[in-house]
Design an enzyme around this catalytic site. Structure first.
Site, PDB file in Angstrom:
ATOM      1  N   TYR A  51       4.383   6.989  11.949  1.00 29.63           N
ATOM      2  CA  TYR A  51       4.219   6.597  10.542  1.00 29.63           C
ATOM      3  C   TYR A  51       5.515   6.055   9.947  1.00 29.63           C
ATOM      4  O   TYR A  51       5.671   6.032   8.727  1.00 29.63           O
ATOM      5  CB  TYR A  51       3.718   7.794   9.725  1.00 29.63           C
ATOM      6  CG  TYR A  51       2.224   8.037   9.872  1.00 29.63           C
ATOM      7  CD1 TYR A  51       1.293   7.090   9.449  1.00 29.63           C
ATOM      8  CD2 TYR A  51       1.732   9.218  10.406  1.00 29.63           C
ATOM      9  CE1 TYR A  51      -0.068   7.300   9.566  1.00 29.63           C
ATOM     10  CE2 TYR A  51       0.361   9.442  10.535  1.00 29.63           C
ATOM     11  CZ  TYR A  51      -0.528   8.473  10.103  1.00 29.63           C
ATOM     12  OH  TYR A  51      -1.889   8.685  10.215  1.00 29.63           O
ATOM     13  N   PHE A  59       4.517  10.033  -0.087  1.00 40.75           N
ATOM     14  CA  PHE A  59       3.599  10.921   0.634  1.00 40.75           C
ATOM     15  C   PHE A  59       4.004  11.151   2.092  1.00 40.75           C
ATOM     16  O   PHE A  59       3.314  11.871   2.819  1.00 40.75           O
ATOM     17  CB  PHE A  59       2.164  10.377   0.568  1.00 40.75           C
ATOM     18  CG  PHE A  59       1.985   8.962   1.103  1.00 40.75           C
ATOM     19  CD1 PHE A  59       1.862   8.727   2.471  1.00 40.75           C
ATOM     20  CD2 PHE A  59       1.927   7.884   0.233  1.00 40.75           C
ATOM     21  CE1 PHE A  59       1.693   7.440   2.961  1.00 40.75           C
ATOM     22  CE2 PHE A  59       1.756   6.595   0.722  1.00 40.75           C
ATOM     23  CZ  PHE A  59       1.645   6.371   2.093  1.00 40.75           C
ATOM     24  N   ARG A  87     -12.598   0.115  10.879  1.00 44.08           N
ATOM     25  CA  ARG A  87     -12.174   0.366   9.495  1.00 44.08           C
ATOM     26  C   ARG A  87     -13.375   0.437   8.555  1.00 44.08           C
ATOM     27  O   ARG A  87     -13.394   1.213   7.602  1.00 44.08           O
ATOM     28  CB  ARG A  87     -11.152  -0.678   9.055  1.00 44.08           C
ATOM     29  CG  ARG A  87      -9.823  -0.475   9.804  1.00 44.08           C
ATOM     30  CD  ARG A  87      -8.746  -1.378   9.332  1.00 44.08           C
ATOM     31  NE  ARG A  87      -8.274  -1.068   7.991  1.00 44.08           N
ATOM     32  CZ  ARG A  87      -7.373  -0.145   7.693  1.00 44.08           C
ATOM     33  NH1 ARG A  87      -6.867   0.624   8.644  1.00 44.08           N
ATOM     34  NH2 ARG A  87      -6.974   0.035   6.453  1.00 44.08           N
ATOM     35  N   THR A  93      -9.345   4.738   2.252  1.00 42.68           N
ATOM     36  CA  THR A  93      -8.335   5.769   2.538  1.00 42.68           C
ATOM     37  C   THR A  93      -8.587   7.050   1.739  1.00 42.68           C
ATOM     38  O   THR A  93      -8.504   8.150   2.274  1.00 42.68           O
ATOM     39  CB  THR A  93      -6.922   5.233   2.178  1.00 42.68           C
ATOM     40  OG1 THR A  93      -6.741   3.990   2.856  1.00 42.68           O
ATOM     41  CG2 THR A  93      -5.835   6.203   2.578  1.00 42.68           C
ATOM     42  N   ARG A 104     -15.192   8.881   6.268  1.00 48.65           N
ATOM     43  CA  ARG A 104     -14.389   9.616   5.278  1.00 48.65           C
ATOM     44  C   ARG A 104     -15.256  10.188   4.164  1.00 48.65           C
ATOM     45  O   ARG A 104     -15.008  11.302   3.686  1.00 48.65           O
ATOM     46  CB  ARG A 104     -13.288   8.717   4.726  1.00 48.65           C
ATOM     47  CG  ARG A 104     -12.118   8.608   5.724  1.00 48.65           C
ATOM     48  CD  ARG A 104     -11.163   7.546   5.335  1.00 48.65           C
ATOM     49  NE  ARG A 104      -9.934   7.568   6.121  1.00 48.65           N
ATOM     50  CZ  ARG A 104      -9.156   6.510   6.278  1.00 48.65           C
ATOM     51  NH1 ARG A 104      -9.490   5.338   5.728  1.00 48.65           N
ATOM     52  NH2 ARG A 104      -8.060   6.598   6.998  1.00 48.65           N
ATOM     53  N   ASN A 114      -7.843  13.053   5.569  1.00 44.45           N
ATOM     54  CA  ASN A 114      -8.902  12.041   5.439  1.00 44.45           C
ATOM     55  C   ASN A 114      -9.550  11.683   6.785  1.00 44.45           C
ATOM     56  O   ASN A 114     -10.021  10.564   6.976  1.00 44.45           O
ATOM     57  CB  ASN A 114      -8.401  10.807   4.665  1.00 44.45           C
ATOM     58  CG  ASN A 114      -7.318  10.045   5.395  1.00 44.45           C
ATOM     59  OD1 ASN A 114      -6.859  10.479   6.449  1.00 44.45           O
ATOM     60  ND2 ASN A 114      -6.927   8.902   4.864  1.00 44.45           N
ATOM     61  N   HIS A 117      -7.736   7.935  11.371  1.00 42.02           N
ATOM     62  CA  HIS A 117      -6.806   6.805  11.239  1.00 42.02           C
ATOM     63  C   HIS A 117      -7.372   5.657  12.060  1.00 42.02           C
ATOM     64  O   HIS A 117      -7.968   5.885  13.111  1.00 42.02           O
ATOM     65  CB  HIS A 117      -5.423   7.187  11.779  1.00 42.02           C
ATOM     66  CG  HIS A 117      -4.532   5.995  12.020  1.00 42.02           C
ATOM     67  ND1 HIS A 117      -3.752   5.455  11.026  1.00 42.02           N
ATOM     68  CD2 HIS A 117      -4.347   5.215  13.124  1.00 42.02           C
ATOM     69  CE1 HIS A 117      -3.112   4.393  11.519  1.00 42.02           C
ATOM     70  NE2 HIS A 117      -3.458   4.236  12.788  1.00 42.02           N
ATOM     71  N   GLU A 128       0.168   0.223  18.312  1.00 42.45           N
ATOM     72  CA  GLU A 128      -0.315   1.611  18.389  1.00 42.45           C
ATOM     73  C   GLU A 128      -0.908   1.937  19.762  1.00 42.45           C
ATOM     74  O   GLU A 128      -0.775   3.068  20.241  1.00 42.45           O
ATOM     75  CB  GLU A 128      -1.323   1.871  17.266  1.00 42.45           C
ATOM     76  CG  GLU A 128      -0.661   1.815  15.886  1.00 42.45           C
ATOM     77  CD  GLU A 128      -1.586   2.092  14.719  1.00 42.45           C
ATOM     78  OE1 GLU A 128      -1.075   2.186  13.589  1.00 42.45           O
ATOM     79  OE2 GLU A 128      -2.815   2.209  14.927  1.00 42.45           O
TER      80      GLU A 128
HETATM   81  P1  AMP Z   1      -2.127   4.273   7.367  1.00 40.66           P
HETATM   82  O1  AMP Z   1      -2.301   3.510   6.086  1.00 40.66           O
HETATM   83  O2  AMP Z   1      -3.377   4.452   8.158  1.00 40.66           O
HETATM   84  O3  AMP Z   1      -0.966   3.884   8.169  1.00 40.66           O
HETATM   85  O4  AMP Z   1      -1.847   5.785   6.948  1.00 40.66           O
HETATM   86  C1  AMP Z   1      -1.369   6.200   5.779  1.00 40.66           C
HETATM   87  C2  AMP Z   1      -1.971   7.558   5.582  1.00 40.66           C
HETATM   88  O5  AMP Z   1      -1.187   8.225   4.624  1.00 40.66           O
HETATM   89  C3  AMP Z   1      -3.374   7.539   5.013  1.00 40.66           C
HETATM   90  O6  AMP Z   1      -4.380   7.519   6.013  1.00 40.66           O
HETATM   91  C4  AMP Z   1      -3.426   8.841   4.230  1.00 40.66           C
HETATM   92  O7  AMP Z   1      -3.865   9.913   5.047  1.00 40.66           O
HETATM   93  C5  AMP Z   1      -1.981   9.134   3.875  1.00 40.66           C
HETATM   94  N1  AMP Z   1      -1.718   9.004   2.451  1.00 40.66           N
HETATM   95  C6  AMP Z   1      -1.408  10.009   1.634  1.00 40.66           C
HETATM   96  N2  AMP Z   1      -1.219   9.576   0.380  1.00 40.66           N
HETATM   97  C7  AMP Z   1      -1.427   8.257   0.383  1.00 40.66           C
HETATM   98  C8  AMP Z   1      -1.391   7.244  -0.620  1.00 40.66           C
HETATM   99  N3  AMP Z   1      -1.083   7.507  -1.886  1.00 40.66           N
HETATM  100  N4  AMP Z   1      -1.669   5.952  -0.242  1.00 40.66           N
HETATM  101  C9  AMP Z   1      -1.953   5.661   1.054  1.00 40.66           C
HETATM  102  N5  AMP Z   1      -1.999   6.587   2.042  1.00 40.66           N
HETATM  103  C10 AMP Z   1      -1.748   7.874   1.707  1.00 40.66           C
END
Ligand code: AMP
Length: 141
Positions: A51, A59, A87, A93, A104, A114, A117, A128
């Site tokens: 990440y 976060f 997706r 998300t 989700r 959630n 991924h 990835e």
């Molecule tokens: P990704 O966008 O898949 O790389 O992962 C980001 C992950 O961060 C998301 O799947 C959420 O589980 C987590 N997350 C927690 N807070 C936020 C937020 N405010 N916006 C976006 N992702 C968040």
């Protein structure tokens, strides 16, 4: 339509709920094949690296601690339009905003917990896949 490969991760909340099979059934029902899979518990270092793009986001710390809180199931999905298809199956998300019938909406509790991924585009998918399955082809031959 292009045959693609993408990374899916079933996160610790969904593994703990014992719904790996139900989520796999959705992939298969949408015509996606599971061509590699591995269950593991991520180390802090691996989760922070995975990440890394979110390192400066507020976060980040909570995301990493959640992702290492229990085992995850990581798979490569293959099929026509696999990246977008996955997706679409996942939903938004934030589970509160996820469309009814998405993974989700049905299995996730919060924006951190959630359930899943999915790679967000071809470059991310390539990165990835190499990150979790070194040496694996990005596309099937
Ligand atoms: P990704 O966008 O898949 O790389 O992962 C980001 C992950 O961060 C998301 O799947 C959420 O589980 C987590 N997350 C927690 N807070 C936020 C937020 N405010 N916006 C976006 N992702 C968040």
């Amino acid at each position: 339509m292009a045959v693609e490969r993408t990374i899916s991760i079933i996160k610790p909340d969904a593994v703990a709920k014992n719904v790996i099979g139900q989520i796999y059934a959705r992939f298969e029902g949408a015509g996606l094949k599971i061509v590699a899979a591995r269950m593991t518990q991520l180390s802090q270092k691996t989760a922070e690296e995975f990440y890394g793009i979110h390192r400066e986001r507020p976060f980040f710390k909570d995301l990493v601690s959640f992702m290492i809180s229990g085992p995850v199931m990581i798979q490569v999905l293959e099929g026509d339009n696999a990246i977008t298809k996955n997706r679409d199956l996942m939903g938004a998300t934030d589970p509160k905003k996820a469309a009814p019938g998405t993974i989700r909406a049905d299995f996730a509790d919060s924006i951190d917990a959630n359930a899943v991924h999915g790679s967000d585009g071809p470059d991310t998918a390539k990165h990835e896949i190499g990150f979790f399955f070194p040496g694996m082809d990005v596309l099937s031959r």
